[in-house]
Design a protein around this motif. Structure first.
Motif, PDB file in Angstrom:
ATOM      1  N   ILE A  15      79.505  -5.442  60.158  1.00 21.77           N
ATOM      2  CA  ILE A  15      78.359  -5.821  59.327  1.00 21.77           C
ATOM      3  C   ILE A  15      77.079  -5.386  60.022  1.00 21.77           C
ATOM      4  O   ILE A  15      76.898  -5.612  61.204  1.00 21.77           O
ATOM      5  N   THR A  16      76.186  -4.755  59.280  1.00 25.12           N
ATOM      6  CA  THR A  16      74.973  -4.186  59.875  1.00 25.12           C
ATOM      7  C   THR A  16      73.762  -5.070  59.620  1.00 25.12           C
ATOM      8  O   THR A  16      73.767  -5.953  58.748  1.00 25.12           O
ATOM      9  N   ILE A  17      72.720  -4.784  60.367  1.00 21.16           N
ATOM     10  CA  ILE A  17      71.469  -5.517  60.206  1.00 21.16           C
ATOM     11  C   ILE A  17      70.852  -5.255  58.833  1.00 21.16           C
ATOM     12  O   ILE A  17      70.148  -6.099  58.281  1.00 21.16           O
ATOM     13  N   SER A  18      71.130  -4.076  58.276  1.00 23.34           N
ATOM     14  CA  SER A  18      70.619  -3.760  56.933  1.00 23.34           C
ATOM     15  C   SER A  18      71.208  -4.707  55.892  1.00 23.34           C
ATOM     16  O   SER A  18      70.515  -5.154  54.964  1.00 23.34           O
ATOM     17  N   GLU A  19      72.491  -5.037  56.043  1.00 21.37           N
ATOM     18  CA  GLU A  19      73.139  -5.957  55.102  1.00 21.37           C
ATOM     19  C   GLU A  19      72.544  -7.354  55.221  1.00 21.37           C
ATOM     20  O   GLU A  19      72.381  -8.064  54.214  1.00 21.37           O
ATOM     21  N   VAL A  20      72.229  -7.752  56.459  1.00 21.34           N
ATOM     22  CA  VAL A  20      71.582  -9.053  56.649  1.00 21.34           C
ATOM     23  C   VAL A  20      70.227  -9.066  55.957  1.00 21.34           C
ATOM     24  O   VAL A  20      69.853 -10.032  55.278  1.00 21.34           O
ATOM     25  N   ALA A  21      69.471  -7.980  56.112  1.00 19.21           N
ATOM     26  CA  ALA A  21      68.149  -7.892  55.484  1.00 19.21           C
ATOM     27  C   ALA A  21      68.255  -7.998  53.970  1.00 19.21           C
ATOM     28  O   ALA A  21      67.459  -8.703  53.319  1.00 19.21           O
ATOM     29  N   ILE A  28      64.251  -5.028  57.470  1.00 23.90           N
ATOM     30  CA  ILE A  28      65.119  -4.870  58.634  1.00 23.90           C
ATOM     31  C   ILE A  28      64.392  -5.308  59.910  1.00 23.90           C
ATOM     32  O   ILE A  28      64.969  -5.973  60.776  1.00 23.90           O
ATOM     33  N   SER A  29      63.096  -4.940  60.020  1.00 23.39           N
ATOM     34  CA  SER A  29      62.350  -5.289  61.225  1.00 23.39           C
ATOM     35  C   SER A  29      62.228  -6.804  61.373  1.00 23.39           C
ATOM     36  O   SER A  29      62.273  -7.336  62.486  1.00 23.39           O
ATOM     37  N   THR A  30      62.091  -7.520  60.252  1.00 29.52           N
ATOM     38  CA  THR A  30      62.009  -8.982  60.326  1.00 29.52           C
ATOM     39  C   THR A  30      63.296  -9.567  60.882  1.00 29.52           C
ATOM     40  O   THR A  30      63.285 -10.473  61.732  1.00 29.52           O
ATOM     41  N   VAL A  31      64.449  -9.046  60.416  1.00 25.24           N
ATOM     42  CA  VAL A  31      65.734  -9.508  60.938  1.00 25.24           C
ATOM     43  C   VAL A  31      65.828  -9.233  62.435  1.00 25.24           C
ATOM     44  O   VAL A  31      66.257 -10.083  63.215  1.00 25.24           O
ATOM     45  N   ARG A  39      59.224 -11.323  68.217  1.00 25.39           N
ATOM     46  CA  ARG A  39      57.953 -11.656  67.571  1.00 25.39           C
ATOM     47  C   ARG A  39      58.133 -12.939  66.770  1.00 25.39           C
ATOM     48  O   ARG A  39      59.216 -13.196  66.241  1.00 25.39           O
ATOM     49  N   ASP A  40      57.079 -13.735  66.709  1.00 25.72           N
ATOM     50  CA  ASP A  40      57.151 -14.966  65.911  1.00 25.72           C
ATOM     51  C   ASP A  40      57.306 -14.625  64.432  1.00 25.72           C
ATOM     52  O   ASP A  40      56.627 -13.734  63.912  1.00 25.72           O
ATOM     53  N   VAL A  41      58.210 -15.326  63.775  1.00 25.15           N
ATOM     54  CA  VAL A  41      58.446 -15.157  62.341  1.00 25.15           C
ATOM     55  C   VAL A  41      58.267 -16.522  61.684  1.00 25.15           C
ATOM     56  O   VAL A  41      58.650 -17.553  62.262  1.00 25.15           O
ATOM     57  N   ALA A  42      57.668 -16.519  60.508  1.00 22.46           N
ATOM     58  CA  ALA A  42      57.435 -17.783  59.792  1.00 22.46           C
ATOM     59  C   ALA A  42      58.738 -18.572  59.687  1.00 22.46           C
ATOM     60  O   ALA A  42      59.796 -17.989  59.418  1.00 22.46           O
ATOM     61  N   PRO A  43      58.680 -19.885  59.905  1.00 23.48           N
ATOM     62  CA  PRO A  43      59.904 -20.703  59.910  1.00 23.48           C
ATOM     63  C   PRO A  43      60.755 -20.541  58.656  1.00 23.48           C
ATOM     64  O   PRO A  43      61.983 -20.454  58.754  1.00 23.48           O
ATOM     65  N   ASP A  44      60.131 -20.501  57.477  1.00 16.11           N
ATOM     66  CA  ASP A  44      60.906 -20.362  56.242  1.00 16.11           C
ATOM     67  C   ASP A  44      61.641 -19.033  56.200  1.00 16.11           C
ATOM     68  O   ASP A  44      62.804 -18.958  55.786  1.00 16.11           O
ATOM     69  N   GLU A  68      68.108  -1.573  67.499  1.00 18.51           N
ATOM     70  CA  GLU A  68      67.287  -2.054  66.397  1.00 18.51           C
ATOM     71  C   GLU A  68      65.830  -2.218  66.801  1.00 18.51           C
ATOM     72  O   GLU A  68      64.946  -2.186  65.964  1.00 18.51           O
ATOM     73  N   VAL A  69      65.566  -2.387  68.065  1.00 24.24           N
ATOM     74  CA  VAL A  69      64.173  -2.441  68.520  1.00 24.24           C
ATOM     75  C   VAL A  69      63.819  -1.166  69.286  1.00 24.24           C
ATOM     76  O   VAL A  69      62.938  -1.120  70.106  1.00 24.24           O
TER      77      VAL A  69
END
Length: 345
Positions: A15-21, A28-31, A39-44, A68-69
């Motif tokens: 399973i790839t990060i793209s599928e998670v996104a 993808i970058s948020t995942v 990086r901080d990501v909004a809790p929701d 991925e980074v």
């Protein structure tokens, strides 16, 4: 039952990060930021990502995370490890510093061959190393141009051949002045030099330093008093034999690296000569068993550990700041005075 568990683990690893996104409805970058904590990501939003990860069974691995980074946490070390034990010491220092920084080192032997080193650089680049520490051959133009055009972060080690790159090595000109000063203070005026392989940046600098050191002290230097080896003790021994069997034997020989030193010692033994009674000997590159020779050899010690540490540190800085100003670091050497240079008169 076992087969089903193995298959389930295998499918999860695919399973790839793209599928998670897609499952979370985010980029993808948020995942990647949620998974790696970069990086901080909004809790929701983070909750959406974590729910998607749990739902579809995504299991990140180290390689995937770093890719991925845009980092593999690996660096390449392109160096001639087999022909010179000096580089073995530096290699250990580079690996130790990289390990401290959480980096893995891919070591590749260039054999000091221009075609081989270009192939090595290509292979390391294809392996997506974050950067390369590189000791160039005598003809490194193709490899250096490729590195410059590719934008791959690179630090030149020991052989400072191109100011387009960060570089770290010793102050070769000053080091030669220190060696010559020691010999001259012992009363020697007829001094020869057995240099390293032609074309290396270190060889060029050390020859220039030797010439300048003699000239500044008003000592004449005939052209036949400088000979070069080709990176092996056998060739260095042949070059030394020419000096030692000529019309007038020099009273002292300075060597440009450890292989030249061993070559001179071999030549003197074959000719039945002794150090320092027949010829005094001093040189570059102290090595672990130098003080086991009889007499113990006077040699310049290069700061191998610090060279490796500084090369790794420079590379990390260049990876972080690709466009920053390039730096050249020249580290001091230390003269280890022993018994191989006798006082005349």
């Amino acid at each position: 039952m076992v087969t089903r568990r193995v298959a389930a683990r295998r499918s999860q690893s695919m399973i790839t990060i793209s599928e998670v996104a897609r499952a979370a409805g985010v980029s993808i970058s948020t995942v990647a930021h949620v998974v790696n904590g970069t990086r901080d990501v909004a809790p929701d939003t983070a909750q959406l990502v974590n729910d998607a990860i749990a739902r579809i069974g995504y299991q990140p691995n180290d390689t995937a995370r770093y890719l991925e980074v845009e980092s593999t946490r690996t660096v390449g070390l392109a160096i001639s490890t087999l022909s010179n034990p000096y580089f073995g010491d530096i290699t250990g220092a580079v690996e130790a510093e990289c390990a401290r920084l959480g980096l893995m080192v891919f070591l590749a032997d260039t054999q000091d061959d221009p075609e081989k080193e270009l192939t090595v650089i290509h292979v390391l680049h294809r392996r997506r190393v974050d950067g390369i520490i590189f000791a160039p051959s005598p003809e490194p133009i193709q490899a250096l141009d490729y590195l410059m055009n590719s934008g791959l972060p690179c630090v030149l080690l020991d052989r400072m051949a191109d100011r387009r790159f960060d570089q770290v090595g010793v102050d070769n000109v000053n080091a030669m002045d220190v060696l010559v000063e020691h010999v001259v203070l012992k009363g020697h005026r007829d001094i020869a030099f057995v240099a390293g392989q032609p074309g290396f940046a270190t060889t060029i600098e050390r020859i220039a330093g030797f010439q300048a050191a003699l000239a500044s002290r008003g000592i004449e230097l005939p052209a036949d008093r400088i000979v070069t080896g080709c990176g092996t003790t056998a060739v260095a021994a042949e070059a030394a034999c020419r000096l030692l069997t000529g019309p007038q034997r020099p009273s002292a020989i300075v060597t440009g690296n450890n292989l030249s030193t061993i070559g001179v010692m071999r030549a003197m033994r074959e000719l039945g000569l002794t150090v320092p009674d027949d010829v005094s000997l001093v040189g570059f590159d102290d090595f672990e068993w130098a003080d086991l020779f009889e007499p113990r050899l006077t040699l310049l010690e290069q700061p191998c550990t610090e060279l490796g540490r500084q090369a790794a540190a420079l590379l990390i800085q260049r990876i972080a700041e690709p466009t920053g100003q390039r730096r050249t670091l020249r580290l001091p050497t230390t003269l280890k005075v022993r018994a191989s240079c006798r006082k005349l008169g």
